[in-house]
Design an enzyme around this catalytic site. Structure first.
Site, PDB file in Angstrom:
ATOM      1  N   ASN A  92       0.929  -1.151  -0.173  1.00 45.27           N
ATOM      2  CA  ASN A  92       0.056   0.111  -0.100  1.00 45.27           C
ATOM      3  C   ASN A  92       0.897   1.296   0.099  1.00 45.27           C
ATOM      4  O   ASN A  92       1.981   1.351   0.927  1.00 45.27           O
ATOM      5  CB  ASN A  92      -0.827  -0.214   1.220  1.00 45.27           C
ATOM      6  CG  ASN A  92      -1.729  -0.968   1.388  1.00 45.27           C
ATOM      7  OD1 ASN A  92      -2.306  -1.526   0.154  1.00 45.27           O
ATOM      8  ND2 ASN A  92      -2.162  -1.718   2.314  1.00 45.27           N
ATOM      9  N   HIS A 105       6.726  -1.438   3.783  1.00 50.57           N
ATOM     10  CA  HIS A 105       6.286  -2.996   4.155  1.00 50.57           C
ATOM     11  C   HIS A 105       5.658  -3.611   3.268  1.00 50.57           C
ATOM     12  O   HIS A 105       4.847  -3.001   2.519  1.00 50.57           O
ATOM     13  CB  HIS A 105       5.593  -2.841   5.692  1.00 50.57           C
ATOM     14  CG  HIS A 105       4.380  -2.005   5.553  1.00 50.57           C
ATOM     15  ND1 HIS A 105       4.281  -0.874   5.948  1.00 50.57           N
ATOM     16  CD2 HIS A 105       3.120  -2.405   5.441  1.00 50.57           C
ATOM     17  CE1 HIS A 105       3.115  -0.194   5.460  1.00 50.57           C
ATOM     18  NE2 HIS A 105       2.287  -0.986   5.258  1.00 50.57           N
TER      19      HIS A 105
HETATM   20  P1  AMP Z   1      -0.702  -0.164   5.859  1.00 49.21           P
HETATM   21  O1  AMP Z   1      -1.971  -0.050   6.202  1.00 49.21           O
HETATM   22  O2  AMP Z   1      -0.605  -0.875   4.406  1.00 49.21           O
HETATM   23  O3  AMP Z   1       0.205   0.740   6.134  1.00 49.21           O
HETATM   24  O4  AMP Z   1      -0.284  -1.393   6.973  1.00 49.21           O
HETATM   25  C1  AMP Z   1      -0.005  -1.344   8.387  1.00 49.21           C
HETATM   26  C2  AMP Z   1      -0.286  -2.717   8.964  1.00 49.21           C
HETATM   27  O5  AMP Z   1       0.389  -2.572  10.360  1.00 49.21           O
HETATM   28  C3  AMP Z   1      -1.815  -2.831   8.980  1.00 49.21           C
HETATM   29  O6  AMP Z   1      -2.106  -3.993   8.458  1.00 49.21           O
HETATM   30  C4  AMP Z   1      -2.018  -2.867  10.588  1.00 49.21           C
HETATM   31  O7  AMP Z   1      -2.803  -3.993  11.150  1.00 49.21           O
HETATM   32  C5  AMP Z   1      -0.485  -3.337  11.090  1.00 49.21           C
HETATM   33  N1  AMP Z   1       0.041  -3.210  12.476  1.00 49.21           N
HETATM   34  C6  AMP Z   1      -0.066  -1.953  13.116  1.00 49.21           C
HETATM   35  N2  AMP Z   1       0.414  -1.950  14.269  1.00 49.21           N
HETATM   36  C7  AMP Z   1       1.168  -3.273  14.481  1.00 49.21           C
HETATM   37  C8  AMP Z   1       1.670  -3.717  15.216  1.00 49.21           C
HETATM   38  N3  AMP Z   1       2.156  -3.279  16.457  1.00 49.21           N
HETATM   39  N4  AMP Z   1       2.193  -5.239  15.117  1.00 49.21           N
HETATM   40  C9  AMP Z   1       1.845  -5.862  13.813  1.00 49.21           C
HETATM   41  N5  AMP Z   1       1.304  -5.181  13.043  1.00 49.21           N
HETATM   42  C10 AMP Z   1       0.854  -3.915  13.200  1.00 49.21           C
END
Ligand code: AMP
Ligand code: ZN
Length: 119
Positions: A92, A105
Protein backbone atom coordinates in the site's frame (compact mmCIF):
# COMPACT_ATOMS: atom_id res chain seq x y z
CA UNK A 1 20.26 10.59 6.99
CA UNK A 2 18.26 8.44 4.58
CA UNK A 3 17.44 5.06 6.03
CA UNK A 4 18.15 6.03 9.65
CA UNK A 5 15.70 4.95 12.39
CA UNK A 6 12.91 7.45 13.08
CA UNK A 7 12.00 7.99 16.73
CA UNK A 8 8.27 8.23 16.03
CA UNK A 9 8.06 5.19 13.69
CA UNK A 10 6.25 2.08 14.96
CA UNK A 11 8.09 -0.29 12.61
CA UNK A 12 11.50 1.16 13.53
CA UNK A 13 10.55 0.33 17.13
CA UNK A 14 9.70 -3.25 16.12
CA UNK A 15 13.10 -3.49 14.38
CA UNK A 16 14.77 -2.18 17.55
CA UNK A 17 12.77 -4.59 19.74
CA UNK A 18 11.21 -1.82 21.85
CA UNK A 19 7.70 -2.69 20.56
CA UNK A 20 6.88 -6.42 20.64
CA UNK A 21 5.87 -8.37 17.54
CA UNK A 22 5.35 -12.00 16.61
CA UNK A 23 8.45 -12.34 14.45
CA UNK A 24 8.42 -15.25 12.01
CA UNK A 25 11.75 -14.62 10.26
CA UNK A 26 14.62 -12.19 10.40
CA UNK A 27 17.56 -11.62 8.04
CA UNK A 28 20.40 -9.12 8.05
CA UNK A 29 18.22 -6.61 6.21
CA UNK A 30 14.60 -7.59 6.95
CA UNK A 31 12.14 -8.53 9.70
CA UNK A 32 8.87 -10.41 9.11
CA UNK A 33 6.10 -10.51 11.72
CA UNK A 34 2.39 -11.31 11.95
CA UNK A 35 -0.02 -8.45 11.30
CA UNK A 36 -1.82 -7.46 14.52
CA UNK A 37 -5.12 -7.18 12.59
CA UNK A 38 -4.97 -10.06 10.10
CA UNK A 39 -7.02 -9.81 6.91
CA UNK A 40 -6.42 -13.45 5.92
CA UNK A 41 -5.49 -16.68 7.74
CA UNK A 42 -1.86 -15.88 6.92
CA UNK A 43 -1.08 -12.15 7.04
CA UNK A 44 2.57 -11.31 7.56
CA UNK A 45 4.35 -7.97 7.20
CA UNK A 46 7.87 -7.97 5.78
CA UNK A 47 9.83 -4.79 6.46
CA UNK A 48 13.33 -3.51 5.79
CA UNK A 49 15.40 -2.76 8.88
CA UNK A 50 16.21 0.62 7.35
CA UNK A 51 13.56 3.34 7.38
CA UNK A 52 12.10 4.53 4.09
CA UNK A 53 8.52 5.80 3.95
CA UNK A 54 7.31 3.54 1.15
CA UNK A 55 8.33 0.87 -1.34
CA UNK A 56 9.22 3.34 -4.10
CA UNK A 57 11.66 5.36 -1.98
CA UNK A 58 13.18 2.15 -0.57
CA UNK A 59 13.70 0.73 -4.05
CA UNK A 60 15.21 3.97 -5.39
CA UNK A 61 17.76 4.10 -2.56
CA UNK A 62 18.31 0.39 -1.77
CA UNK A 63 17.21 -1.86 -4.64
CA UNK A 64 18.95 -4.87 -3.12
CA UNK A 65 16.92 -4.56 0.07
CA UNK A 66 13.70 -4.18 -1.93
CA UNK A 67 14.61 -7.47 -3.63
CA UNK A 68 15.24 -8.99 -0.19
CA UNK A 69 11.62 -8.20 0.77
CA UNK A 70 10.32 -10.03 -2.30
CA UNK A 71 12.65 -12.99 -1.76
CA UNK A 72 11.50 -13.25 1.84
CA UNK A 73 7.85 -13.06 0.74
CA UNK A 74 8.34 -16.10 -1.48
CA UNK A 75 10.27 -18.09 1.11
CA UNK A 76 7.79 -17.31 3.89
CA UNK A 77 4.86 -18.22 1.61
CA UNK A 78 6.47 -21.62 1.13
CA UNK A 79 7.14 -22.01 4.88
CA UNK A 80 3.53 -21.09 5.67
CA UNK A 81 2.34 -23.48 2.92
CA UNK A 82 0.22 -20.84 1.18
CA UNK A 83 2.19 -21.06 -2.06
CA UNK A 84 0.25 -24.03 -3.42
CA UNK A 85 -3.13 -22.30 -3.55
CA UNK A 86 -1.74 -18.83 -4.19
CA UNK A 87 -0.92 -15.72 -2.24
CA UNK A 88 -0.66 -11.97 -2.67
CA UNK A 89 2.12 -9.48 -1.90
CA UNK A 90 0.87 -5.90 -1.47
CA UNK A 91 2.63 -2.57 -0.95
CA UNK A 92 0.00 0.00 0.00
CA UNK A 93 1.50 3.33 -1.03
CA UNK A 94 -0.09 6.56 0.16
CA UNK A 95 -3.01 7.24 2.48
CA UNK A 96 -5.51 6.93 -0.37
CA UNK A 97 -4.39 3.34 -0.91
CA UNK A 98 -4.70 2.47 2.78
CA UNK A 99 -1.12 3.05 3.91
CA UNK A 100 -1.16 3.86 7.63
CA UNK A 101 2.43 3.11 8.65
CA UNK A 102 4.97 5.15 6.69
CA UNK A 103 7.85 2.66 6.93
CA UNK A 104 7.99 0.52 3.79
CA UNK A 105 6.38 -2.90 4.22
CA UNK A 106 5.09 -5.77 2.15
CA UNK A 107 1.86 -7.48 3.18
CA UNK A 108 1.94 -11.23 2.50
CA UNK A 109 -1.64 -12.53 2.40
CA UNK A 110 -2.87 -16.07 1.86
CA UNK A 111 -4.67 -19.08 3.23
CA UNK A 112 -8.02 -18.16 1.64
CA UNK A 113 -9.33 -17.27 -1.79
CA UNK A 114 -8.31 -13.73 -2.74
CA UNK A 115 -10.58 -11.71 -4.99
CA UNK A 116 -9.36 -9.65 -7.90
CA UNK A 117 -9.52 -6.71 -8.23
CA UNK A 118 -9.00 -5.90 -4.53
CA UNK A 119 -11.18 -3.22 -2.94
P1 AMP B 1 -0.65 -0.30 5.93
O1 AMP B 1 -2.08 0.06 6.30
O2 AMP B 1 -0.46 -0.84 4.55
O3 AMP B 1 0.27 0.86 6.25
O4 AMP B 1 -0.25 -1.51 6.88
C1 AMP B 1 0.05 -1.34 8.23
C2 AMP B 1 -0.29 -2.64 8.89
O5 AMP B 1 0.35 -2.67 10.15
C3 AMP B 1 -1.79 -2.86 9.16
O6 AMP B 1 -2.22 -4.03 8.48
C4 AMP B 1 -1.86 -3.01 10.69
O7 AMP B 1 -2.80 -3.98 11.09
C5 AMP B 1 -0.44 -3.43 11.03
N1 AMP B 1 0.00 -3.09 12.37
C6 AMP B 1 -0.16 -1.93 13.04
N2 AMP B 1 0.43 -2.00 14.25
C7 AMP B 1 0.99 -3.23 14.35
C8 AMP B 1 1.74 -3.91 15.35
N3 AMP B 1 2.06 -3.33 16.52
N4 AMP B 1 2.15 -5.18 15.12
C9 AMP B 1 1.83 -5.78 13.95
N5 AMP B 1 1.14 -5.19 12.95
C10 AMP B 1 0.72 -3.94 13.15
ZN1 ZN C 1 10.65 3.30 10.44
Amino acid sequence: MAGEPQADCLFCKIVAGTVPATVVRETGTTVAFRDINPQAPTHILIIPKVHYPDAASLTAAEPGIAADLLREAGEIAAEEKIDGHGYRVVFNTGAGAGQTVFHAHAHLLGGRGLEWPPG
